[in-house]
Write a protein that holds these residues in place. Structure first.
Motif, PDB file in Angstrom:
ATOM      1  N   LYS A 257       0.839  -1.203   0.000  1.00 17.57           N
ATOM      2  CA  LYS A 257       0.000   0.000   0.000  1.00 17.57           C
ATOM      3  C   LYS A 257       0.871   1.249   0.000  1.00 17.57           C
ATOM      4  N   ILE A 258       0.464   2.220  -0.820  1.00 26.71           N
ATOM      5  CA  ILE A 258       1.109   3.534  -0.871  1.00 26.71           C
ATOM      6  C   ILE A 258       0.031   4.584  -0.633  1.00 26.71           C
ATOM      7  N   VAL A 259       0.344   5.590   0.165  1.00 26.50           N
ATOM      8  CA  VAL A 259      -0.579   6.696   0.417  1.00 26.50           C
ATOM      9  C   VAL A 259       0.126   8.004   0.086  1.00 26.50           C
ATOM     10  N   THR A 260      -0.555   8.885  -0.642  1.00 25.37           N
ATOM     11  CA  THR A 260      -0.030  10.219  -0.916  1.00 25.37           C
ATOM     12  C   THR A 260      -0.528  11.176   0.150  1.00 25.37           C
ATOM     13  N   LEU A 261       0.414  11.860   0.792  1.00 28.96           N
ATOM     14  CA  LEU A 261       0.112  12.817   1.860  1.00 28.96           C
ATOM     15  C   LEU A 261       0.243  14.237   1.310  1.00 28.96           C
ATOM     16  N   HIS A 262      -0.870  14.958   1.287  1.00 30.14           N
ATOM     17  CA  HIS A 262      -0.868  16.311   0.721  1.00 30.14           C
ATOM     18  C   HIS A 262      -0.558  17.381   1.765  1.00 30.14           C
ATOM     19  N   ASP A 263      -0.966  17.158   2.987  1.00 33.48           N
ATOM     20  CA  ASP A 263      -0.673  18.136   4.049  1.00 33.48           C
ATOM     21  C   ASP A 263      -1.155  17.579   5.378  1.00 33.48           C
ATOM     22  N   LEU A 264      -0.733  18.261   6.432  1.00 30.37           N
ATOM     23  CA  LEU A 264      -1.255  18.021   7.779  1.00 30.37           C
ATOM     24  C   LEU A 264      -1.848  19.328   8.296  1.00 30.37           C
TER      25      LEU A 264
ATOM     26  N   ILE B  28      -2.688   5.801   6.636  1.00 32.31           N
ATOM     27  CA  ILE B  28      -1.236   5.626   6.560  1.00 32.31           C
ATOM     28  C   ILE B  28      -0.701   4.570   7.513  1.00 32.31           C
ATOM     29  N   GLY B  29      -1.524   4.114   8.440  1.00 30.16           N
ATOM     30  CA  GLY B  29      -1.028   3.196   9.472  1.00 30.16           C
ATOM     31  C   GLY B  29      -0.494   1.888   8.927  1.00 30.16           C
ATOM     32  N   ASN B  30      -1.048   1.406   7.818  1.00 31.95           N
ATOM     33  CA  ASN B  30      -0.585   0.141   7.228  1.00 31.95           C
ATOM     34  C   ASN B  30       0.096   0.358   5.873  1.00 31.95           C
ATOM     35  N   ALA B  31       0.536   1.592   5.628  1.00 25.61           N
ATOM     36  CA  ALA B  31       1.188   1.898   4.350  1.00 25.61           C
ATOM     37  C   ALA B  31       2.635   1.419   4.344  1.00 25.61           C
ATOM     38  N   ASP B  32       3.069   0.921   3.196  1.00 27.46           N
ATOM     39  CA  ASP B  32       4.473   0.553   3.008  1.00 27.46           C
ATOM     40  C   ASP B  32       5.302   1.748   2.544  1.00 27.46           C
ATOM     41  N   ALA B  33       4.627   2.739   1.967  1.00 26.60           N
ATOM     42  CA  ALA B  33       5.297   3.970   1.552  1.00 26.60           C
ATOM     43  C   ALA B  33       4.323   5.128   1.676  1.00 26.60           C
ATOM     44  N   ILE B  34       4.831   6.252   2.130  1.00 24.74           N
ATOM     45  CA  ILE B  34       4.060   7.491   2.217  1.00 24.74           C
ATOM     46  C   ILE B  34       4.742   8.500   1.314  1.00 24.74           C
ATOM     47  N   VAL B  35       3.997   9.009   0.337  1.00 29.86           N
ATOM     48  CA  VAL B  35       4.534   9.978  -0.611  1.00 29.86           C
ATOM     49  C   VAL B  35       4.079  11.368  -0.186  1.00 29.86           C
TER      50      VAL B  35
END
Length: 359
Positions: A96-103, A126-133
């Motif tokens: 799993k990959i999740v794209t992070l746009h902001d906090l 994002i808790g089970n993501a293998d990569a966070i973009v």
């Protein structure tokens, strides 16, 4: 046999939003004659671009929040924003990959209840993501600073891949709209009228100049919009401030093509798509020094050191003077910088990451 990847483009249901534009651009960038993977896109198919080389599509339905689609054939799931209501669970062995746009919820003075709600939703994604973009280095730095707020997989990969845009091929845009300001010198700003976008300071700028201000915005109601309109009236700027709501791409590009300059005094951005679009048109851009904007504008933008009336006026006058003295050079450099944020480069970066994660 190619491995299967599902990419969540559900945000296409809001086709004029920044995230939807990025999803659309990613689809176009991955649509080429040879792909390392077989792609399936999940979202409202009516808003998806036509595919030249054949994508699979899964139609988005709101009830799929409760009864999710079958993910068993996919080796990897890419969730394209951190507040998605979908694909919180993946199967054993699935990546799993999740794209992070902001906090932004950590910084925009949200109520404690809203902050906790946003934090829980980000955690689910994002808790089970293998990569966070992260879409900018600023977002990555902010995430690392606040990483302790989340429970993550032990070896999660954290990458920066800038958003990519599809730049128009048309050289000259026309409009059937009869804008009363189109032959005047005007400053353009694009974005929802919202406190973090900080458009109100631009009223202090134009009050000291003979420029008009044109805002391209969505037709939404907010306290900030009411305050903005009240200040327009208070300063007597009703004939020099123009709000264009729900403009399509052609109208937006027409207004960019004809503006004198572009201003983006935002207090919080994960990336900053409109300044990149303005750079592509060779327009001088005036930005705040906050969050990701210096990363996007680099050394071709002019920056407001503060939002005092004198500071705004001085920055604008000096910037326009510098631009006009070396107009061809500035226009060339601005467009070159914009092209660093193209959709094909973004798609190549994601495909490379898919390969790394699935290796």
């Amino acid at each position: 046999m190619k491995k299967e990847i599902l990419i969540d483009v559900e945000r296409l249901k809001y086709p004029k939003s920044g995230i939807a534009n990025v999803c659309f651009a990613l689809m176009k960038g991955l649509d080429k004659d040879f792909n390392a993977f077989s792609y399936t896109f999940y979202g409202p198919t009516v808003n998806m671009p036509p595919s030249t080389f054949g994508f699979q599509q899964v139609e988005w339905k709101i009830w799929q929040k409760i009864f999710p689609i079958n993910l068993s054939k996919f080796a990897l799931v890419h969730v394209t924003h951190q507040l998605s209501d979908y694909f919180h669970q993946v199967k054993n062995g699935q990546k799993k990959i999740v794209t992070l746009h902001d906090l932004n919820f950590l910084h925009d003075h949200s109520s404690p209840q809203k902050m906790q709600k946003s934090k829980r939703l980000v955690q689910k994604n994002i808790g089970n993501a293998d990569a966070i973009v992260c879409i900018s280095q600023f977002v990555k730095d902010d995430f690392i600073k606040n990483k302790h707020l989340f429970q993550l997989k032990e070896n999660v990969k954290i990458e920066v891949i800038h958003n990519g845009l599809i730049f128009p091929e048309t050289k000259k845009f026309t409009s059937e709209q009869k804008y009363e300001f189109i032959d005047k010198k005007y400053i353009l700003s694009i974005g929802v009228l919202f406190s973090k976008k900080n458009q109100m300071v631009l009223l202090d700028l134009i009050q000291q100049t003979d420029r008009d201000l044109v805002l391209v915005s969505a037709s939404s109601k907010s306290d900030y919009k009411d305050q903005f309109l009240a200040k327009v009236k208070e300063l007597g700027l009703e004939k020099r401030v123009h709000i264009v709501e729900n403009a399509n791409q052609n109208e937006k590009f027409f207004l960019l093509q004809n503006c004198e300059s572009y201003a983006h005094p935002s207090l919080a951005e994960g990336f900053g798509i409109p300044p990149v679009e303005a750079m592509y048109f060779g327009k001088p851009i005036f930005l705040s020094t906050f969050t990701s904007l210096p990363e996007i504008g680099g050394d071709v933008a002019f920056y407001f050191p503060d939002f005092s009336s004198n500071g705004l006026k001085e920055t604008y006058q000096n910037g326009m003077s510098a631009f006009n003295q070396n107009k061809f050079e500035y226009e060339t450099r601005l467009k070159q910088r914009a092209l660093q944020f193209g959709h094909e480069k973004m798609a190549e970066s994601y495909e490379k990451l898919y390969q790394e994660i699935l290796a």
